[in-house]
Design an enzyme around this catalytic site. Structure first.
Site, mmCIF file in Angstrom:
data_model
loop_
_atom_site.group_PDB
_atom_site.id
_atom_site.type_symbol
_atom_site.label_atom_id
_atom_site.label_comp_id
_atom_site.label_asym_id
_atom_site.label_seq_id
_atom_site.Cartn_x
_atom_site.Cartn_y
_atom_site.Cartn_z
ATOM 1 C CE LYS A 1 -2.197 -1.144 3.832
ATOM 2 N NZ LYS A 1 -1.534 -2.420 4.188
ATOM 3 N NE ARG B 1 8.225 -2.207 6.296
ATOM 4 C CZ ARG B 1 6.923 -1.912 6.218
ATOM 5 N NH1 ARG B 1 6.477 -1.190 5.217
ATOM 6 N NH2 ARG B 1 6.085 -2.339 7.125
ATOM 7 N NE ARG C 1 2.155 -4.994 11.031
ATOM 8 C CZ ARG C 1 3.264 -4.710 10.340
ATOM 9 N NH1 ARG C 1 4.442 -5.142 10.769
ATOM 10 N NH2 ARG C 1 3.202 -3.988 9.256
HETATM 11 P P1 AP5 Z 1 4.654 -1.488 1.848
HETATM 12 O O1 AP5 Z 1 4.438 -0.755 0.582
HETATM 13 O O2 AP5 Z 1 5.164 -0.749 3.028
HETATM 14 O O3 AP5 Z 1 3.331 -2.299 2.243
HETATM 15 P P2 AP5 Z 1 2.131 -1.823 3.137
HETATM 16 O O4 AP5 Z 1 0.941 -2.573 2.668
HETATM 17 O O5 AP5 Z 1 2.048 -0.330 3.164
HETATM 18 O O6 AP5 Z 1 2.667 -2.403 4.517
HETATM 19 P P3 AP5 Z 1 2.696 -1.732 5.949
HETATM 20 O O7 AP5 Z 1 3.502 -2.615 6.825
HETATM 21 O O8 AP5 Z 1 3.140 -0.320 5.906
HETATM 22 O O9 AP5 Z 1 1.180 -1.862 6.253
HETATM 23 P P4 AP5 Z 1 0.469 -1.962 7.551
HETATM 24 O O10 AP5 Z 1 -0.925 -1.954 7.072
HETATM 25 O O11 AP5 Z 1 0.827 -3.059 8.470
HETATM 26 O O12 AP5 Z 1 1.051 -0.690 8.308
HETATM 27 P P5 AP5 Z 1 0.428 0.671 8.720
HETATM 28 O O13 AP5 Z 1 1.534 1.622 8.809
HETATM 29 O O14 AP5 Z 1 -0.777 1.006 7.936
HETATM 30 O O15 AP5 Z 1 5.594 -2.725 1.500
HETATM 31 C C1 AP5 Z 1 6.095 -3.594 2.489
HETATM 32 C C2 AP5 Z 1 7.489 -4.061 2.069
HETATM 33 O O16 AP5 Z 1 7.365 -4.838 0.867
HETATM 34 C C3 AP5 Z 1 8.461 -2.915 1.742
HETATM 35 O O17 AP5 Z 1 9.749 -3.264 2.180
HETATM 36 C C4 AP5 Z 1 8.401 -2.813 0.211
HETATM 37 O O18 AP5 Z 1 9.593 -2.318 -0.331
HETATM 38 C C5 AP5 Z 1 8.143 -4.254 -0.182
HETATM 39 N N1 AP5 Z 1 7.366 -4.364 -1.417
HETATM 40 C C6 AP5 Z 1 6.342 -3.568 -1.825
HETATM 41 N N2 AP5 Z 1 5.857 -3.989 -3.005
HETATM 42 C C7 AP5 Z 1 6.599 -5.079 -3.357
HETATM 43 C C8 AP5 Z 1 6.575 -5.969 -4.484
HETATM 44 N N3 AP5 Z 1 5.713 -5.810 -5.475
HETATM 45 N N4 AP5 Z 1 7.470 -6.975 -4.493
HETATM 46 C C9 AP5 Z 1 8.349 -7.159 -3.481
HETATM 47 N N5 AP5 Z 1 8.436 -6.346 -2.390
HETATM 48 C C10 AP5 Z 1 7.562 -5.321 -2.345
HETATM 49 O O19 AP5 Z 1 -0.107 0.321 10.208
HETATM 50 C C11 AP5 Z 1 0.770 0.022 11.267
HETATM 51 C C12 AP5 Z 1 -0.031 -0.130 12.543
HETATM 52 O O20 AP5 Z 1 -0.679 1.124 12.849
HETATM 53 C C13 AP5 Z 1 -1.178 -1.159 12.505
HETATM 54 O O21 AP5 Z 1 -0.730 -2.456 12.807
HETATM 55 C C14 AP5 Z 1 -2.107 -0.596 13.597
HETATM 56 O O22 AP5 Z 1 -1.640 -0.905 14.890
HETATM 57 C C15 AP5 Z 1 -1.974 0.914 13.402
HETATM 58 N N6 AP5 Z 1 -2.980 1.462 12.466
HETATM 59 C C16 AP5 Z 1 -2.731 2.043 11.243
HETATM 60 N N7 AP5 Z 1 -3.874 2.422 10.679
HETATM 61 C C17 AP5 Z 1 -4.873 2.061 11.518
HETATM 62 C C18 AP5 Z 1 -6.287 2.160 11.450
HETATM 63 N N8 AP5 Z 1 -6.918 2.705 10.397
HETATM 64 N N9 AP5 Z 1 -7.011 1.676 12.510
HETATM 65 C C19 AP5 Z 1 -6.399 1.136 13.593
HETATM 66 N N10 AP5 Z 1 -5.064 0.998 13.706
HETATM 67 C C20 AP5 Z 1 -4.306 1.454 12.675
#
Ligand code: AP5
Length: 192
Positions: free
Chosen positions: A14, A128, A146
């Site tokens: 994402k 990562r 998660r």
């Molecule tokens: P990346 O692009 O970072 O993937 P992502 O889906 O954004 O993963 P996140 O870990 O950031 O998502 P998340 O939903 O757990 O975290 P968030 O910050 O929202 O890619 C991941 C890795 O893969 C990178 O190293 C990238 O380079 C690699 N990659 C990407 N595309 C690739 C490809 N095609 N091939 C190979 N490699 C690739 O949330 C964190 C925490 O915050 C949650 O756990 C929760 O506690 C809290 N939180 C956030 N939002 C909310 C909400 N709305 N409600 C409640 N709690 C929330």
């Protein structure tokens, strides 16, 4: 105004795809994960509360993230549209977002849902975690928590938007550019 939800489990890409999409379409990127990490870095009371949940791989309470999104929407009245990344994550958040957008006389245009296998997600996030400094990336147990939280609470968001015919599923495995092309094709169909 055209508003997009980029949807998928942790590690589905994402954040990676959001950067490219906002640059191509001129949208305002709203990532609740990024907003929460800023709160943690500046040690606000909200950040300190959120950290307890994030470090365990659990969702932060709905009212906290809904409040953050409401503030961010108000702060960007002239945006061409919003790209929501990591929000909404529960049905309550989806309903709240719809109400907030309705007040602004707009709505969600499409939910782009990226599908990636669990083993690939874990591999990407552990990889990562070697460099990100994110405390929720360097422990496989927290990463799996998660993903469980996603299946328990967040997959319901796709079901919610399916009722309005707004969900498109895409393969989230492949090169970053291949996936980006698929996302753009879906957006372009709706913009033309
Ligand atoms: P990346 O692009 O970072 O993937 P992502 O889906 O954004 O993963 P996140 O870990 O950031 O998502 P998340 O939903 O757990 O975290 P968030 O910050 O929202 O890619 C991941 C890795 O893969 C990178 O190293 C990238 O380079 C690699 N990659 C990407 N595309 C690739 C490809 N095609 N091939 C190979 N490699 C690739 O949330 C964190 C925490 O915050 C949650 O756990 C929760 O506690 C809290 N939180 C956030 N939002 C909310 C909400 N709305 N409600 C409640 N709690 C929330």
């Amino acid at each position: 105004m055209f508003n997009i939800i980029l949807f998928g489990p942790p590690g589905s890409g994402k954040g990676t795809q959001s950067e490219k999409l906002i640059s191509k379409y001129g949208l305002k990127h709203l990532s609740t994960g990024d907003l929460l990490r800023t709160e943690i870095a500046t040690q606000t009371p909200l950040g300190l509360e959120a950290k307890n949940f994030m470090d365990k791989g659990q969702l932060v309470p709905d009212e906290v993230v809904i409040g953050m999104i409401s503030t961010a929407l108000d702060a960007n009245p002239h945006s061409k549209g919003f790209l929501f990344d990591g929000f909404p994550r529960t049905e309550a958040q989806s309903e709240a977002l719809d109400k907030l957008l309705k007040l602004k006389k707009t709505e969600i245009g499409v939910v782009l849902a990226m599908q990636v296998s669990e083993e690939e997600l874990v591999k990407r996030l552990l990889n990562r975690g070697l460099t990100s400094g994110r405390s929720d990336d360097n422990n496989e147990e927290v990463i799996r928590a998660r993903i469980i939280e996603y299946h328990k609470k967040t997959s319901a968001v796709a079901d919610y938007y399916k009722k309005f015919n707004k969900v498109v599923y895409l393969n989230g495995e492949g090169t970053v550019d291949e996936i980006f092309a698929g996302l753009c094709a879906e957006i372009d169909k709706r913009l033309s």
